[in-house]
Design a protein around this motif. Structure first.
Motif, PDB file in Angstrom:
ATOM      1  N   ALA A  81     -70.547  -4.538  -6.407  1.00 25.34           N
ATOM      2  CA  ALA A  81     -70.887  -3.687  -7.236  1.00 25.34           C
ATOM      3  C   ALA A  81     -69.685  -2.700  -7.877  1.00 25.34           C
ATOM      4  N   ALA A  82     -68.540  -2.824  -7.264  1.00 24.22           N
ATOM      5  CA  ALA A  82     -67.520  -2.115  -7.354  1.00 24.22           C
ATOM      6  C   ALA A  82     -66.688  -2.390  -8.426  1.00 24.22           C
ATOM      7  N   THR A  83     -66.457  -1.715  -9.332  1.00 23.78           N
ATOM      8  CA  THR A  83     -65.659  -2.005 -10.758  1.00 23.78           C
ATOM      9  C   THR A  83     -64.286  -1.430 -10.800  1.00 23.78           C
ATOM     10  N   SER A  84     -64.019  -0.374  -9.973  1.00 23.92           N
ATOM     11  CA  SER A  84     -62.602   0.285 -10.141  1.00 23.92           C
ATOM     12  C   SER A  84     -61.407  -0.725  -9.488  1.00 23.92           C
ATOM     13  N   ALA A  85     -60.459  -0.114  -9.822  1.00 23.36           N
ATOM     14  CA  ALA A  85     -59.124  -1.035  -9.727  1.00 23.36           C
ATOM     15  C   ALA A  85     -58.920  -1.073  -7.725  1.00 23.36           C
ATOM     16  N   PHE A  86     -59.642   0.031  -7.206  1.00 14.90           N
ATOM     17  CA  PHE A  86     -59.669  -0.172  -5.728  1.00 14.90           C
ATOM     18  C   PHE A  86     -60.790  -0.551  -5.029  1.00 14.90           C
ATOM     19  N   ALA A  87     -61.497  -1.631  -5.727  1.00 15.02           N
ATOM     20  CA  ALA A  87     -62.599  -2.249  -5.274  1.00 15.02           C
ATOM     21  C   ALA A  87     -62.079  -3.557  -4.098  1.00 15.02           C
ATOM     22  N   LEU A  88     -62.997  -3.673  -3.233  1.00 15.53           N
ATOM     23  CA  LEU A  88     -62.609  -4.560  -2.080  1.00 15.53           C
ATOM     24  C   LEU A  88     -63.221  -5.930  -2.594  1.00 15.53           C
ATOM     25  N   PRO A  89     -63.027  -6.935  -2.933  1.00 17.62           N
ATOM     26  CA  PRO A  89     -63.513  -8.012  -3.522  1.00 17.62           C
ATOM     27  C   PRO A  89     -64.028  -8.752  -2.196  1.00 17.62           C
ATOM     28  N   THR A  90     -64.935  -9.711  -2.563  1.00 12.37           N
ATOM     29  CA  THR A  90     -65.514 -10.538  -1.447  1.00 12.37           C
ATOM     30  C   THR A  90     -64.407 -11.213  -1.127  1.00 12.37           C
ATOM     31  N   GLY A  91     -64.317 -11.505   0.230  1.00 10.29           N
ATOM     32  CA  GLY A  91     -63.153 -12.344   0.791  1.00 10.29           C
ATOM     33  C   GLY A  91     -61.934 -11.669   1.008  1.00 10.29           C
ATOM     34  N   THR A  92     -61.761 -10.498   0.502  1.00  5.26           N
ATOM     35  CA  THR A  92     -60.486  -9.803   0.480  1.00  5.26           C
ATOM     36  C   THR A  92     -60.042  -9.403   2.011  1.00  5.26           C
ATOM     37  N   ASN A  93     -58.839  -9.241   2.000  1.00  5.67           N
ATOM     38  CA  ASN A  93     -58.249  -8.859   3.262  1.00  5.67           C
ATOM     39  C   ASN A  93     -58.733  -7.388   4.154  1.00  5.67           C
ATOM     40  N   LEU A  94     -59.223  -7.561   4.998  1.00 10.96           N
ATOM     41  CA  LEU A  94     -59.781  -6.259   6.009  1.00 10.96           C
ATOM     42  C   LEU A  94     -58.789  -5.548   6.520  1.00 10.96           C
ATOM     43  N   LEU A  95     -57.427  -5.827   6.383  1.00  8.63           N
ATOM     44  CA  LEU A  95     -56.510  -5.095   7.189  1.00  8.63           C
ATOM     45  C   LEU A  95     -55.731  -4.336   6.325  1.00  8.63           C
ATOM     46  N   PRO A  96     -55.677  -2.960   6.526  1.00  7.46           N
ATOM     47  CA  PRO A  96     -54.716  -1.964   5.596  1.00  7.46           C
ATOM     48  C   PRO A  96     -53.219  -2.345   6.156  1.00  7.46           C
ATOM     49  N   ASN A  97     -52.536  -2.165   4.958  1.00  9.83           N
ATOM     50  CA  ASN A  97     -51.142  -2.360   4.937  1.00  9.83           C
ATOM     51  C   ASN A  97     -50.562  -3.447   5.461  1.00  9.83           C
ATOM     52  N   GLY A  98     -51.415  -4.500   5.116  1.00  7.26           N
ATOM     53  CA  GLY A  98     -51.065  -5.764   5.622  1.00  7.26           C
ATOM     54  C   GLY A  98     -49.641  -6.362   5.243  1.00  7.26           C
ATOM     55  N   SER A  99     -48.884  -5.986   4.046  1.00  3.41           N
ATOM     56  CA  SER A  99     -47.521  -6.303   3.929  1.00  3.41           C
ATOM     57  C   SER A  99     -46.437  -5.329   4.440  1.00  3.41           C
ATOM     58  N   PHE A 100     -47.049  -4.156   5.047  1.00  2.00           N
ATOM     59  CA  PHE A 100     -45.948  -3.276   5.803  1.00  2.00           C
ATOM     60  C   PHE A 100     -45.238  -2.649   4.902  1.00  2.00           C
ATOM     61  N   GLU A 101     -45.663  -2.267   3.577  1.00  2.00           N
ATOM     62  CA  GLU A 101     -44.841  -1.725   2.607  1.00  2.00           C
ATOM     63  C   GLU A 101     -45.018  -0.109   2.877  1.00  2.00           C
ATOM     64  N   LEU A 102     -45.989   0.403   3.713  1.00  2.00           N
ATOM     65  CA  LEU A 102     -46.184   1.923   3.862  1.00  2.00           C
ATOM     66  C   LEU A 102     -45.711   1.996   5.337  1.00  2.00           C
ATOM     67  N   GLY A 103     -44.801   2.948   5.827  1.00  2.00           N
ATOM     68  CA  GLY A 103     -44.165   3.284   6.608  1.00  2.00           C
ATOM     69  C   GLY A 103     -42.394   2.637   6.833  1.00  2.00           C
ATOM     70  N   GLY A 104     -41.674   3.145   7.646  1.00  2.00           N
ATOM     71  CA  GLY A 104     -40.513   2.588   7.667  1.00  2.00           C
ATOM     72  C   GLY A 104     -39.227   3.224   6.675  1.00  2.00           C
ATOM     73  N   TYR A 105     -39.732   4.140   5.805  1.00  2.00           N
ATOM     74  CA  TYR A 105     -39.006   4.431   4.736  1.00  2.00           C
ATOM     75  C   TYR A 105     -37.762   5.328   5.249  1.00  2.00           C
TER      76      TYR A 105
END
Length: 673
Positions: free
Chosen positions: A16-40
């Motif tokens: 039902a979600a329509t915003s840019a933040f929606a989690l589509p079916t089958g999408t990654n369950l893990l936050p920060n999976g590309s490690f772009e947050l942290g380490g700055y």
């Protein structure tokens, strides 16, 4: 709403979600999976770990600290050329273990999974270490990298509660791997644990980690197109501690995985630990592609434990972590007020405060025996050590220091001082009395215990003396002849540092400090107390078990011979060493020391109208030590020693030495509301 982990979104919600933040079916369950947050940024010379990863702040990973299995070097997030996604990846160091093998781990934030569901974990990895290998595991029970020999078969069987993937070799170039995993246990919380190994010291680089439902991996995508982290970069020793008079300042690194700016903004929410909201604010500036950062600084002014979270405008949580913090009261050392809070909202209540003519020149302690007695002559005595006796004739407004040779552990109404001590190690405890304010002492009797020590003595209304000696459990001893002879010890409750208060009904109330045994897998109890996480994960004062300290209450209706209704007066990290006084209107006031924060700890109090079965919402803060909180002692002043009205309390609060601050003590005259 739970304060741990990240909520699983329902399939209906995703569809039902329509915003840019929606989690589509089958999408990654893990936050920060590309490690772009942290380490700055660097802290203590090291790059910071990727946000949410490699931490020990959730119920499944926290036990690794107690088991002393956590890595000495945490995984870092750094910028490296030619990473598969974005500009950063995780750098997992290999450390030599007890078997001289080189190993490392990268653990994910705690997520929620579906029992019986098939998942596929995919990731990219590379390493220059010879013989580098990788094997993931999906834990649904607390992590334990050294499986105990007495483990329960069902609970520990890897296919039931911690299924693992096939071990694979990691090459010099980036390569994508897939691992099918099945959740067989009936548990919903889970942590992905990526175990790496090699033949020598070095690092294994990991990127694009994705966990999704099904048996086939899809191309990597972030859990949300826009993700954010919450950080505190003040560089203080306890970086999750704020003062109520300073702005709440949080740094929010943001990563927009899209090629265009996001115009929806983000929402910052601060909640109490029970989930009720105290602050909510939308930040509507467009979010550019890639990395950016927002600084959130607002006047806060509340006292207590809180958690900050980041949401999309539609209510989807997009934070890669939740930031728990404690806001502590601020009380200047000569302030003529105390702080009282209701549900975190703090206000000043008038009080009188003076510093005592005492400091400890021998060691760092500032710990008086808990009880204060008002003698028939209107004097009040307190002794922090054996060398000096402090005396007030005017209810604590002014004090004088008298020489002494023993520490007064109890005071009788006629002014007699009581000391219980032993001359040499291994001897029984001896009881001494002084009728001249500590100038001379007379041996009164022997308390036949060689295996314990005495901390306080209380004179009951009809004359007997009672004391509780530490043991397993604490034991109450009675004397009806002024300390000459003593009864056998009557079991009270576990713990130590106990004190007895006689209530108006004649009931005796024992308040004892207690540190229960460490429950092996109930790590989530620490997550209710934000400041304890820092101390726990770094060993803190008193060791790991220190964070279980609380205060127990117990009742006796026969003068201390039998005890019942043992219950907690404070809860974990609230914290320890207490005493109680009863107001003329019957209300019970429990005072205890809180060292869960330092600086900022001190003597805290709360009020009960049913003798400690339940507690009013108000919390009272006598002092906020700039050093390290010591113990306290209290009594209720009669009107002629107060301000003419009943119900004023005199509290003597110690502050232990630390840094530039000596051991010292203050007297506070105050009233509960």
């Amino acid at each position: 709403m739970s304060t741990h982990g990240l909520e699983r979104q329902s399939a209906e919600g995703r569809d039902a979600a329509t915003s840019a933040f929606a989690l589509p079916t089958g999408t990654n369950l893990l936050p920060n999976g590309s490690f772009e947050l942290g380490g700055y940024y660097q802290f203590d010379g090291y790059w910071q770990r990727p946000t949410g990863w490699g931490e020990f702040y959730n119920p499944l990973t926290l036990g690794l600290v107690y088991l002393r299995q956590h890595p000495k070097r945490l995984p870092a997030a750094g910028r490296f050329p030619e990473v598969p996604h974005g500009r950063q990846c995780a750098q997992v160091p290999l450390e030599q273990d007890e078997q001289d093998e080189w190993r490392g781990h990268l653990t994910s934030p705690m997520i929620q999974v579906k029992p019986g569901q098939a998942y596929v974990l995919s990731l990219s990895a590379r390493s220059d270490v010879a013989g580098a290998k990788l094997r993931p595991r999906l834990w649904t029970r607390p992590l334990d990298w050294k499986e105990p020999e007495d483990r329960d078969y069902f609970d520990y069987h890897e296919t039931n509660s911690a299924p693992q993937g096939e071990e694979v070799e990691v090459n010099h170039g980036w390569q994508r791997y897939e691992f099918p995993l099945m959740i067989l246990s009936w548990r919903e919380n889970s942590v992905v644990d990526i175990a790496v190994s090699g033949e020598e010291a070095g690092d294994v680089m990991i990127d694009e980690v994705q966990l999704e439902e099904g048996s086939r991996a899809t191309p990597f995508q972030a859990r949300h197109p826009v993700e954010a982290a919450i950080e505190d970069r003040r560089g203080q020793q306890m970086c999750k501690l704020f003062r109520m008079d300073e702005p709440l300042t949080l740094h929010l690194p943001i990563y927009n995985d899209a090629a265009t700016a996001h115009t929806g903004g983000i929402v910052i929410v601060v909640e109490r630990m029970d989930g009720s909201t105290v602050l909510e604010e939308a930040m509507t500036d467009p979010i550019p592609p890639g990395h950016s950062e927002v600084v959130f600084a607002r006047d806060f002014g509340l006292v207590g434990d809180f958690v900050a979270r980041v949401f999309a405008p539609d209510g989807t949580e997009i934070g890669a972590n939740r930031y728990q913090f404690r806001s502590v009261p601020v009380i200047p050392e000569n302030a003529q007020f105390i702080i009282v809070s209701r549900a975190g909202a703090a206000e000043q209540v008038p009080a009188e405060r003076v510093w005592l003519p005492w400091n400890n020149e021998e060691n760092w302690y500032a710990d008086p025996p808990q009880g204060l007695t008002i003698t028939d002559a209107g004097n009040i005595y307190v002794a922090f050590d054996k060398n000096r006796l402090l005396k007030t004739r005017d209810g604590g407004r002014s004090w004088e220091a008298l020489p002494a040779t023993r520490q007064a552990l109890g005071v009788c109404r006629d002014g007699t001082l009581i000391n219980v001590d032993r001359e040499r190690e291994g001897e029984s405890l001896s009881v001494y009395r002084s009728a001249d304010e500590g100038e001379s002492w007379v041996l009164a009797g022997v308390l036949g215990r060689k295996d314990s020590y005495c901390e306080t003595v209380t004179e009951l209304g009809d004359g007997p003396l009672v004391t509780v000696l530490p043991a397993d459990p604490n034991r109450c001893h009675r004397s009806t002849d002024g300390g000459k002879t003593w009864s056998p010890g009557f079991p009270v409750c576990p713990g130590g540092e106990a004190h007895i208060t006689e209530l108006q009904s004649g009931r005796l109330l024992c308040v004892a400090r207690y540190r229960p045994p460490m429950p092996r897998y109930q790590w989530d109890m620490w997550l209710q107390y934000p400041s304890s996480l820092w101390w726990f994960t770094r060993g803190g004062s008193g060791g790991y078990g220190s964070h279980l300290k609380c205060v127990l209450l117990a009742d006796s209706d026969d003068g201390g011979k039998t005890w019942s209704n043992v219950r907690r007066g404070t809860f974990i990290m609230e914290t320890m060493h207490g005493s109680a006084v009863q107001l003329p209107d019957g209300r019970l006031v429990l005072l205890h020391v809180s060292r869960a924060v330092s600086p900022g700890g001190g003597t805290w109090a709360k009020v009960s109208s049913d003798e400690g079965k339940s507690w009013d919402v108000e919390r009272y803060y006598m002092n906020a030590s700039p050093a390290y909180a010591g113990y306290s002692a209290s009594c209720v002043l009669p009107p002629h020693l107060a301000d003419g009205d009943p119900g004023m309390i005199l509290t003597v609060a110690g502050e232990r030495a630390r840094g530039d601050y000596p051991a010292r003590a203050q007297a506070v005259r105050w009233r509960p509301l």
